[in-house]
Motif scaffolding. Structure first.
Motif, mmCIF file in Angstrom:
data_model
loop_
_atom_site.group_PDB
_atom_site.id
_atom_site.type_symbol
_atom_site.label_atom_id
_atom_site.label_comp_id
_atom_site.label_asym_id
_atom_site.label_seq_id
_atom_site.Cartn_x
_atom_site.Cartn_y
_atom_site.Cartn_z
ATOM 1 N N GLU A 626 0.828 -1.200 0.000
ATOM 2 C CA GLU A 626 0.000 0.000 0.000
ATOM 3 C C GLU A 626 0.869 1.258 0.000
ATOM 4 O O GLU A 626 0.563 2.241 -0.679
ATOM 5 N N GLN A 627 1.958 1.234 0.768
ATOM 6 C CA GLN A 627 2.884 2.372 0.805
ATOM 7 C C GLN A 627 3.548 2.560 -0.555
ATOM 8 O O GLN A 627 3.715 3.683 -1.032
ATOM 9 N N TYR A 628 3.930 1.448 -1.175
ATOM 10 C CA TYR A 628 4.548 1.548 -2.504
ATOM 11 C C TYR A 628 3.547 2.078 -3.538
ATOM 12 O O TYR A 628 3.895 2.835 -4.439
ATOM 13 N N GLY A 629 2.277 1.702 -3.368
ATOM 14 C CA GLY A 629 1.243 2.203 -4.275
ATOM 15 C C GLY A 629 1.097 3.717 -4.181
ATOM 16 O O GLY A 629 0.889 4.393 -5.196
ATOM 17 N N ARG A 630 1.223 4.247 -2.953
ATOM 18 C CA ARG A 630 1.159 5.711 -2.811
ATOM 19 C C ARG A 630 2.350 6.380 -3.487
ATOM 20 O O ARG A 630 2.221 7.460 -4.066
ATOM 21 N N ALA A 631 3.501 5.738 -3.405
ATOM 22 C CA ALA A 631 4.678 6.281 -4.090
ATOM 23 C C ALA A 631 4.472 6.281 -5.604
ATOM 24 O O ALA A 631 4.831 7.237 -6.301
ATOM 25 N N VAL A 632 3.902 5.193 -6.112
ATOM 26 C CA VAL A 632 3.615 5.120 -7.551
ATOM 27 C C VAL A 632 2.629 6.214 -7.955
ATOM 28 O O VAL A 632 2.797 6.877 -8.987
ATOM 29 N N GLN A 633 1.592 6.442 -7.120
ATOM 30 C CA GLN A 633 0.604 7.480 -7.415
ATOM 31 C C GLN A 633 1.255 8.860 -7.425
ATOM 32 O O GLN A 633 0.942 9.705 -8.275
ATOM 33 N N SER A 634 2.175 9.096 -6.477
ATOM 34 C CA SER A 634 2.866 10.384 -6.427
ATOM 35 C C SER A 634 3.704 10.610 -7.679
ATOM 36 O O SER A 634 3.719 11.707 -8.253
ATOM 37 N N VAL A 635 4.392 9.566 -8.128
ATOM 38 C CA VAL A 635 5.179 9.673 -9.359
ATOM 39 C C VAL A 635 4.263 9.992 -10.543
ATOM 40 O O VAL A 635 4.571 10.858 -11.379
ATOM 41 N N ALA A 636 3.124 9.308 -10.612
ATOM 42 C CA ALA A 636 2.194 9.541 -11.725
ATOM 43 C C ALA A 636 1.686 10.977 -11.718
ATOM 44 O O ALA A 636 1.593 11.631 -12.773
ATOM 45 N N GLU A 637 1.349 11.498 -10.538
ATOM 46 C CA GLU A 637 0.854 12.873 -10.458
ATOM 47 C C GLU A 637 1.920 13.868 -10.874
ATOM 48 O O GLU A 637 1.637 14.857 -11.573
ATOM 49 N N ASN A 638 3.151 13.654 -10.472
ATOM 50 C CA ASN A 638 4.243 14.548 -10.872
ATOM 51 C C ASN A 638 4.450 14.516 -12.376
ATOM 52 O O ASN A 638 4.683 15.555 -13.009
ATOM 53 N N LEU A 639 4.366 13.324 -12.958
ATOM 54 C CA LEU A 639 4.537 13.210 -14.408
ATOM 55 C C LEU A 639 3.416 13.938 -15.152
ATOM 56 O O LEU A 639 3.670 14.653 -16.132
ATOM 57 N N ARG A 640 2.182 13.755 -14.686
ATOM 58 C CA ARG A 640 1.058 14.421 -15.355
ATOM 59 C C ARG A 640 1.181 15.935 -15.229
ATOM 60 O O ARG A 640 0.880 16.672 -16.177
ATOM 61 N N ARG A 641 1.590 16.398 -14.063
ATOM 62 C CA ARG A 641 1.720 17.846 -13.856
ATOM 63 C C ARG A 641 2.734 18.447 -14.816
ATOM 64 O O ARG A 641 2.561 19.573 -15.289
ATOM 65 N N GLU A 642 3.759 17.733 -15.131
ATOM 66 C CA GLU A 642 4.795 18.248 -16.029
ATOM 67 C C GLU A 642 4.523 17.912 -17.486
ATOM 68 O O GLU A 642 5.317 18.247 -18.363
ATOM 69 N N GLY A 643 3.414 17.232 -17.750
ATOM 70 C CA GLY A 643 3.044 16.962 -19.135
ATOM 71 C C GLY A 643 3.741 15.770 -19.748
ATOM 72 O O GLY A 643 3.851 15.677 -20.984
ATOM 73 N N VAL A 644 4.179 14.811 -18.929
ATOM 74 C CA VAL A 644 4.856 13.620 -19.438
ATOM 75 C C VAL A 644 3.839 12.487 -19.534
ATOM 76 O O VAL A 644 3.038 12.305 -18.604
ATOM 77 N N PRO A 645 3.826 11.699 -20.608
ATOM 78 C CA PRO A 645 2.868 10.586 -20.729
ATOM 79 C C PRO A 645 3.147 9.505 -19.687
ATOM 80 O O PRO A 645 4.168 8.820 -19.748
ATOM 81 N N VAL A 646 2.245 9.360 -18.729
ATOM 82 C CA VAL A 646 2.439 8.452 -17.602
ATOM 83 C C VAL A 646 2.522 7.002 -18.083
ATOM 84 O O VAL A 646 3.367 6.219 -17.625
ATOM 85 N N GLU A 647 1.639 6.617 -18.992
ATOM 86 C CA GLU A 647 1.592 5.235 -19.445
ATOM 87 C C GLU A 647 2.917 4.813 -20.071
ATOM 88 O O GLU A 647 3.443 3.723 -19.796
ATOM 89 N N ALA A 648 3.480 5.699 -20.904
ATOM 90 C CA ALA A 648 4.746 5.343 -21.557
ATOM 91 C C ALA A 648 5.876 5.205 -20.543
ATOM 92 O O ALA A 648 6.729 4.313 -20.649
ATOM 93 N N VAL A 649 5.890 6.067 -19.542
ATOM 94 C CA VAL A 649 6.951 5.996 -18.523
ATOM 95 C C VAL A 649 6.830 4.710 -17.715
ATOM 96 O O VAL A 649 7.822 3.993 -17.498
#
Length: 843
Positions: A626-649
């Motif tokens: 669950e903790q790792y899932g929150r880390a993954v979610q944080s990474v996804a949000e940072n990528l979206r905020r900067e305009g990077v395609p989350v799925e490709a990353v």
């Protein structure tokens, strides 16, 4: 002067005779009749105010009621006395109920209202409600009725309104309403209560001593009035007289404003607006025709400075002449009457002073206008620009000349120098265009240069004397623009050979080139009339140049960005954030050049996004999925905020994520000791303490559920058709680890419960209530009921096993067997506890 047609002469004679008869019947009303004459000639409206008994209504009826249509012999007159109960339909006409019932639309029968007649008489106008009067004022001014999408034009030419109220009363009640009247009505007249001359009263008494009424027989037709009104439209107002109208309006407004500061209760009768100045011009034209009718039949229909005196009846509150006003002021008793007469005297004096000043100023009008236009300075500036083209100065000079030449000076002799300056400016532009793109080292020239060309083109198109050369100037400008667009493309392509060029510089360059290209298009639009064939050619060239510019800047951006990555050593998220902002600006600038050019930011940021995600996902510590899932979610949000395609990353980071999860599963699969509880521990609660201390702290409950949730979070990265983001091997590893922990706990719980039930007496042996109570007490002290019931441990474990049981193969089968064992524990405990409680509750 050309001789007037006989019909016009007859109309003028009838007009004189008509009002001459009225003047004989109604004494000391000269100002009112003058304003009524001007209103009829100019198709304007009149407001007449004054105390009761001053023949206001009688005069309005005698004028409008006796102007008849030659075809019918009847007047075209609408009459209405207003009251508090008067509504809009009483004046504009009733609702057409046939249209309303058939279509649901509201339309009015305007032919039955005042718009259906040439003339209208509204008596006691200020007795109507304010909202009604405002709506009527708009109808009178526009001569039409607007209702929804429908606009009905009216026939109304002249409306006379009367009121027994003083203007001071109207002002106290509604100052805004008085201003509305003053702005929309051309003529306002005050009729005093008394006569200024004693003989006037004597004549009136003599006339009515035998009950005689005014004998009015003169005839005036609508058609004759039409002839005189047509003459008003033909009156010419020379430029210097027009200047006099403006100067008089400005001077009089200032003079009356001074009186307002001296007399706080004073409000000027006329509201000075642009609308009032335009109306003053037509009042002047009507005054010219009236002068021709009465004084000088042979005068031309051209206004002179002397005619400006007639504007006193337009700009001021009409009232008795100066001599009569002074006589009335000596005898007046009513303070309202005195105040109104004081206003008449004050405004007349202010008008006389303003008119004298205007006449003096108009004497030097030519020189004053020439000085204001600064023609010699304009010529000098235009000639100097031929030697040294300065775009900013060219633009200001061209705009200044256009303003001065259109519509132009009032005095013809002041136009020639301005036209000469304009010709010199056009010639200077032709010389600059001939030098092309390399003249005097000016290079591409930029926005200011193109703007200056546009301003001169607008000048050439707007000034009639310059029109013959407009087409030639357009062709020359088109050739220059073709070269300018090519230079813009070459400027962008040259960045490939510039070392050390940064992204920020590319953003500025892209913005400048886009602005220049847009300016060429705007400038090309001015060529539509003079060089229509060049317009399409320039537009096609502009599209091609935009593609070249974007391709060159994009190519250089990739190179510059990769160079900055090689040189920079920054924290991954910081680098991603900084570069995202830089690339967003560049992509926006490129999209402004060519909207189809998208994706540069994603293309260049993707490697940075992958590097950031790898670093974050491989180094983030966690003890639960669950903790790792929150880390993954944080990474996804940072990528979206900067305009990077989350799925490709995440697709690129899949192995990192699975590696961390497999390592976590290995940690979970370590051996956990589970010795059977000692005999004493099952009764004194130590078994509970051991269970909570050893198992609860180390048990990976819910890890499979957390893993499936993370898989669902990541699954869009693999597309709709894919079964899931994480591999079956990772799921199985986590499931095996969780199953082994559950198996250890079920084994311990079974041992604990078996020993507990063995140590306690069987329920059937509890014959005494006290024995049952002691057994319940020992059961409670073991703390097994609290674990099973209050804390719901058995229910929670069944939920974990239900999810594990959905796994395929031996893993799912083992989970289902454990679930059966857990159910057996639950049933054994439940049966024993129910029986003991029943024994305790038995009587």
């Amino acid at each position: 002067m050309q001789a007037q047609p006989s019909s016009y002469v007859q109309a003028a004679r009838a007009f004189r005779h008509f009002f001459g008869e009225l003047r004989e019947a109604y004494l000391e009303r000269e100002t009112l009749f003058t304003q009524l004459e001007l209103a009829l000639l100019g198709r304007e409206h009149v407001l007449v105010v004054g105390p009761p008994g001053t023949a206001k209504s009688a005069i309005a009826s005698a004028v409008l009621g006796r102007i008849v249509d030659e075809r019918t012999g009847l007047p075209s007159l609408f009459s209405k006395q207003l009251a508090e109960s008067t509504v809009q339909t009483d004046l504009i006409g009733p609702v057409d109920f046939k249209v309303l019932t058939e279509t649901g639309r509201t339309e009015y029968l305007t032919d039955e209202g005042m718009l259906g007649a040439e003339h209208a008489f509204l008596d006691e106008v200020f007795d109507g409600r304010d909202m009604l009067l405002r709506s009527i004022l708009n109808v009178l001014y526009e001569r039409e009725l607007k209702h929804g999408r429908r606009v009905t034009a009216g026939r109304t030419e002249c409306v006379v309104m009367t009121s027994n109220r003083y203007l001071s009363e109207v002002l106290a009640r509604s100052p805004e309403l008085l201003l509305a009247f003053a702005d929309r009505l051309s003529f306002i007249c005050f009729v005093p209560k008394s006569f200024a001359r004693r003989e006037s009263r004597a004549a009136m008494l003599q006339r009515y001593s035998h009950g005689a009424r005014p004998d009015l027989r003169a005839q005036l037709s609508l058609q004759q009035v039409d002839l005189l009104q047509d003459a008003v439209t033909k009156v010419v107002v020379p430029s210097h007289v027009m200047e006099g109208v403006e100067l008089l309006a400005d001077s009089l407004e200032r003079a009356l404003a001074v009186q307002v500061s001296k007399l706080p209760d004073y409000v000027p009768t006329k509201y000075f607006s642009q609308r009032s100045v335009v109306k003053a011009l037509w009042a002047l034209k009507a005054a010219v025709v009236r002068d021709q009718i009465y004084r000088r039949p042979d005068r031309p229909l051209e206004a002179t400075v002397e005619d400006l005196d007639a504007l006193r009846w337009f700009f001021l509150l009409g009232g008795p002449p100066a001599g009569e006003t002074e006589a009335l002021l000596k005898a007046v008793v009513d303070p309202r009457e005195r105040a109104q007469l004081e206003i008449v005297r004050l405004e007349q004096r202010a008008f006389d002073e303003s008119l004298a000043k205007v006449r003096q100023d108009l004497g030097g009008g030519v020189e004053r206008e020439a000085q204001a236009f600064a023609s010699s300075e304009e010529v000098g500036a235009a000639e100097s620009l031929g030697r040294n083209w300065q775009p900013a100065l060219v633009s200001s000079t061209a705009r200044s000349l256009l303003t001065k030449l259109v519509p132009g000076p009032r005095h013809a002799q002041n136009r020639a120098p301005l036209v000469a300056a304009a010709r010199a400016l056009v010639a200077a532009q032709e010389q600059r265009l001939a030098r092309g793109m390399a003249g005097h080292g000016e290079g591409r020239g930029g926005i200011a240069l193109l703007s200056s060309f546009g301003d001169v083109l607008a000048l050439c198109q707007g000034v009639p004397e310059l029109r013959p050369g407009h087409a030639h100037l357009c062709e020359a400008t088109a050739r220059f623009l073709e070269g300018a667009q090519e230079m813009i493309a070459l400027s962008a392509e040259s960045v490939d050979f510039e070392d050390g060029l940064k992204l920020e510089s590319l953003v500025g360059l892209a913005d400048n080139l886009e602005e220049e290209l847009s300016q060429t298009v705007e400038l090309a639009g001015l060529l539509a009339e003079g060089a229509p064939t060049a317009l399409e050619r320039l537009r096609a060239s502009e599209r091609a140049v935009r593609s070249r510019v974007v391709a060159a800047l994009r190519r250089r951006a990739v190179f510059a960005f990769q160079g900055s990555l090689a040189r920079g050593r920054r924290e991954p998220l910081e680098a991603l954030s900084v570069d995202s902002r830089r690339l967003s600006q560049l992509e926006a600038s490129l999209a402004a050049l060519d909207p189809t050019q998208q994706g540069l930011k994603q293309e260049l940021l993707l490697p940075l996004g992958i590097a950031y995600a790898r670093e974050a996902l491989s180094s983030t510590p966690f003890e639960r999925i669950e903790q790792y899932g929150r880390a993954v979610q944080s990474v996804a949000e940072n990528l979206r905020r900067e305009g990077v395609p989350v799925e490709a990353v995440f697709t690129e980071c899949r192995e990192v994520i699975e590696s961390r999860l497999r390592e976590h599963a290995r940690r979970l699969s370590r051996e956990v000791s589970s010795p059977p509880p000692a005999a004493m521990s099952v009764l004194n609660g130590d078994a509970y303490v051991f269970y909570r201390g050893e198992f609860a702290a180390n048990a990976p409950d819910g890890e499979l559920a957390a893993l499936l949730g993370l898989d669902g979070q990541l699954s869009p990265s693999r597309g709709i058709a894919a079964p899931g983001f994480l591999s079956e091997a990772v799921r199985a590893a986590v499931a095996h680890a969780e199953l082994s922990f559950v198996q250890t706990r079920v084994k311990y719980l079974r041992s604990w419960l078996t020993q507990l039930l063995t140590a306690l007496p069987p329920p059937e042996s509890l014959t005494e209530r006290s024995e049952a109570e002691r057994t319940v007490d020992r059961l409670v002290r073991s703390r097994f009921p609290m674990l099973a019931l209050k804390e719901g441990e058995l229910v929670r474990l069944r939920g974990v096993l239900a999810l594990l049981g959905s796994m395929p193969g031996d893993l799912g089968e083992g989970a289902r067997r454990l679930e059966q064992q857990l159910r057996g524990i639950d049933e054994d405990f439940g049966r024993f506890s129910r029986q003991v409680l029943e024994r305790r509750a038995a009587p």
